[in-house]
Design an enzyme around this catalytic site. Structure first.
Site, PDB file in Angstrom:
ATOM      1  N   ASP A 157     -30.409  52.153  -5.186  1.00 15.46           N
ATOM      2  CA  ASP A 157     -31.598  52.752  -4.604  1.00 15.46           C
ATOM      3  C   ASP A 157     -31.227  53.657  -3.430  1.00 15.46           C
ATOM      4  OD1 ASP A 157     -34.586  52.788  -4.268  1.00 15.46           O
ATOM      5  OD2 ASP A 157     -34.041  51.937  -2.328  1.00 15.46           O
ATOM      6  N   GLU A 210     -29.953  56.683  -7.857  1.00 15.66           N
ATOM      7  CA  GLU A 210     -31.217  57.347  -7.560  1.00 15.66           C
ATOM      8  C   GLU A 210     -30.906  58.357  -6.452  1.00 15.66           C
ATOM      9  OE1 GLU A 210     -35.502  57.110  -5.484  1.00 15.66           O
ATOM     10  OE2 GLU A 210     -33.935  55.693  -4.982  1.00 15.66           O
TER      11      GLU A 210
END
Length: 639
Positions: free
Chosen positions: A306, A359
């Site tokens: 993330d 990401e």
């Protein structure tokens, strides 16, 4: 586990940032030969540490920990037993006392409690050996990947609003994903976190599977059942930042231990969280070992990292004067870049066939290239540009889409620069952004037709596929983490037929090599119609490598307007035959039923610089796939 296994080599690796399985030394472990539990914590600047818990009535005088080399504190507790709650009472360098959860705890008290638990990870009887062997031999770049992203607490709930356990989820999720044809499930973070509303992205327990949904063994059961069905498990993992909660990592021993001392380096003001100090060797050991732990213990098949952009750039979400430039005066976080290279190298070396997903929303180069070529070493990168551009297009009035035609075509300018996943994640269906179906422009029927057309376009476009839960049956309201999906919508034709369409689309994608075989070069892609902005039509051909002497060629055509186009002419490379093989306007999917003849001749009628052409029918707001069979005389030797 024995006492003598603890020190020297293991401590050296931990202190030099080279530990890959620090969890075998740190935290709480049973010493089999004595029956004691050994507690080990890193607190190099603490003036003293005690382990307190249910086993000693939380009395700090009963089990003081002895300082050891490498900044460690160690204690052996005979009275401790499996399941007991505990914390470390740290007398900090600053003179304050801190009750801290164990950073290496394998299990934790159910929130709002914040204690760690003494926990012996069971020797689970795994049945996935065949799956793991196959995984190690798989080249994911050349395989279909269709990911179903989910939040475990809101996929299904009991009638009283309580969570399904890992086991209950597995028993319903496995047959559902198998029926729908997804190859992988990606689960939003399951590492322990105090606040439900963070969705798991503010972690306090980097080795602790959250107790919200059951025990570690329950989660092992879930993974095992998914593997039994041939479905891979991806876990969202958050090494970018951590929360300020008092029991967590912040100022762990009274000093900035996991974070930087300088707030401009150690804090993310916009998120109210702390940033890891990736230049500190022990922090590297802590994080790399956490990722390895989930591969080792839970057989996870991949991780989506993330907020990678926030790791790569020192000035992420910061103005000038709010960050410290690197030693060259630049904005790149050199320590974070080195950490990511190490992380990916360690995991992919130990576990070939897993996927490491970034990401990453910037234009940082070589994200999915190997470190020895200057890359970060990820397997895949989220294509945030494709997602943003295409959604903006789909939200636009049909009459004005011709002015945003570039939103559909620009992605092919960079499609082969990285190994991409096309992500339509939870972030796109929250905070007033509307659900996927409600983003689509038009009336009720047009919204559903547009979403079917859009999904057809996505599945034909180069890049692996990613949808958030509920998108497969057109959940109409935004995702709400506090309640389950609106499964009752499947009682309505429009939602049930959307689900049928997604099932068919996944099956088609996995069956046809042309859609996944070549994703890294123009050899797998050929524009057919790229510039018809006035009609808002996009057409291209996907091409496979030869298999059993045959190259598979599939033409995907999407009409992004509600107008039917009869006798729509497309340019083709050679003569042959087109056969309609999937049409999102089929009545079984909720469409209007406009379709093509069983066979369409591609004639030697030059068009748009090509030597052949064909006339097809384009249904309203629809994607149509055609199998292209070339005339034998046109086929090159060896095709």
């Amino acid at each position: 586990m024995t006492k003598k296994e603890l020190f020297q080599d293991d401590v050296f690796l931990f202190n030099t940032g080279e530990a890959q399985r620090a969890y075998l030394m740190m935290g709480c472990h049973k010493v089999e030969e004595t029956g004691e539990y050994r507690f080990c914590v890193w607190a190099p600047n603490a003036k003293g540490v005690s382990v307190v818990g249910e086993f000693n009535d939380w009395d700090p005088d009963k089990n003081p920990m002895e300082p050891h080399e490498g900044g460690l504190f160690v204690a052996y507790v005979k009275e401790a037993k499996h399941g007991d709650m505990y914390k470390y009472l740290i007398h900090g360098y600053d003179g304050q006392d801190y009750y801290k959860a164990d950073p290496f705890a394998f299990y934790s008290e159910l929130r709002p409690g914040t204690a760690s638990r003494v926990y012996d990870l069971a020797d689970y009887d795994w049945t996935d050996e065949k799956f793991l062997k196959k995984r190690a031999r798989t080249n994911l770049q050349r395989r279909p990947v269709s990911i179903y992203e989910m939040h475990l607490g809101s996929w299904r709930q009991h009638e009283d609003g309580s969570f399904f356990t890992y086991r209950e989820t597995a028993d319903e999720l496995v047959p559902y994903l198998k029926k729908m044809g997804f190859t992988h499930v990606e689960v939003m973070p399951l590492t322990e976190h105090p606040f439900d509303g963070s969705w798991g992205y503010q972690v306090t327990g980097y080795y602790s599977i959250t107790s919200r949904y059951g025990t570690p063994e329950d989660f092992m059961y879930m993974v095992d059942k998914l593997h039994e069905a041939g479905i891979g498990v991806i876990l969202d993992w958050v090494p970018a930042h951590f929360p300020r909660d008092a029991h967590g990592l912040r100022r762990f021993d009274g000093t900035a231990l996991f974070e930087h001392e300088n707030p401009m380096q150690g804090e993310m003001p916009q998120w109210g969280t702390m940033l890891f100090n990736y230049g500190r060797p022990e922090v590297q050991s802590f994080l790399v070992s956490s990722a390895m732990f989930f591969m080792d213990v839970y057989h996870i098949d991949g991780m989506r990292i993330d907020a990678v952009s926030s790791m790569l750039y020192l000035n992420f979400c910061k103005e000038d004067g709010q960050y410290v430039p690197n030693k060259y005066g630049g904005t790149e976080n050199l320590e974070a870049i080195a950490f990511l290279k190490k992380l990916n190298s360690v995991l992919l070396t130990n576990y070939p066939g897993i996927m490491m997903i970034a990401e990453e929303s910037s234009a940082y180069p070589l994200v999915t290239k190997p470190p020895y070529d200057g890359g970060l070493g990820f397997t895949f990168k989220w294509d945030m540009g494709f997602m943003n551009d295409s959604l903006k297009y789909m939200e636009t009035d049909h009459l004005f889409r011709k002015y945003k035609h570039n939103n559909l075509t620009f992605s092919m300018q960079y499609a082969f620069s990285e190994n991409y996943i096309l992500p339509f994640s939870h972030d796109e269906v929250v905070h007033g952004k509307h659900s996927m179906v409600d983003k689509m422009f038009g009336d009720y029927w047009q919204k559903f037709a547009s979403l079917r057309a859009f999904y057809g376009y996505i599945f034909a476009h180069p890049g692996k596929k990613h949808l958030f839960m509920g998108d497969e049956f057109a959940q109409f309201i935004e995702w709400n983490f506090a309640k389950e999906l609106d499964w009752f919508l499947l009682d309505y034709d429009s939602h049930r037929t959307m689900q049928t369409y997604m099932k068919k689309l996944n099956a088609f994608y996995q069956k046809h090599r042309a859609f996944y075989d070549i994703e890294d070069s123009w050899e797998g892609f050929d524009w057919i119609t790229v510039d018809d902005k006035d009609n808002s039509v996009i057409a291209f051909m996907r091409i496979s490598t030869p298999w059993r002497g045959k190259v598979q060629k599939i033409v995907s055509v999407t009409n992004f307007t509600p107008v039917v186009h009869y006798d729509y002419k497309i340019a083709m490379p050679t003569t042959g035959v087109l056969r309609e093989i999937l049409n999102s306007d089929d009545p079984s999917f909720g469409g209007s039923g406009v379709k093509n003849l069983p066979e369409i001749e591609v004639t030697a009628d030059p068009f748009h610089g090509r030597e052949a052409s064909a006339s097809i029918t384009l249904p309203p707001l629809a994607t149509v796939y055609f199998m292209f069979d070339e005339d034998q005389t046109n086929r090159k030797q060896g095709d």
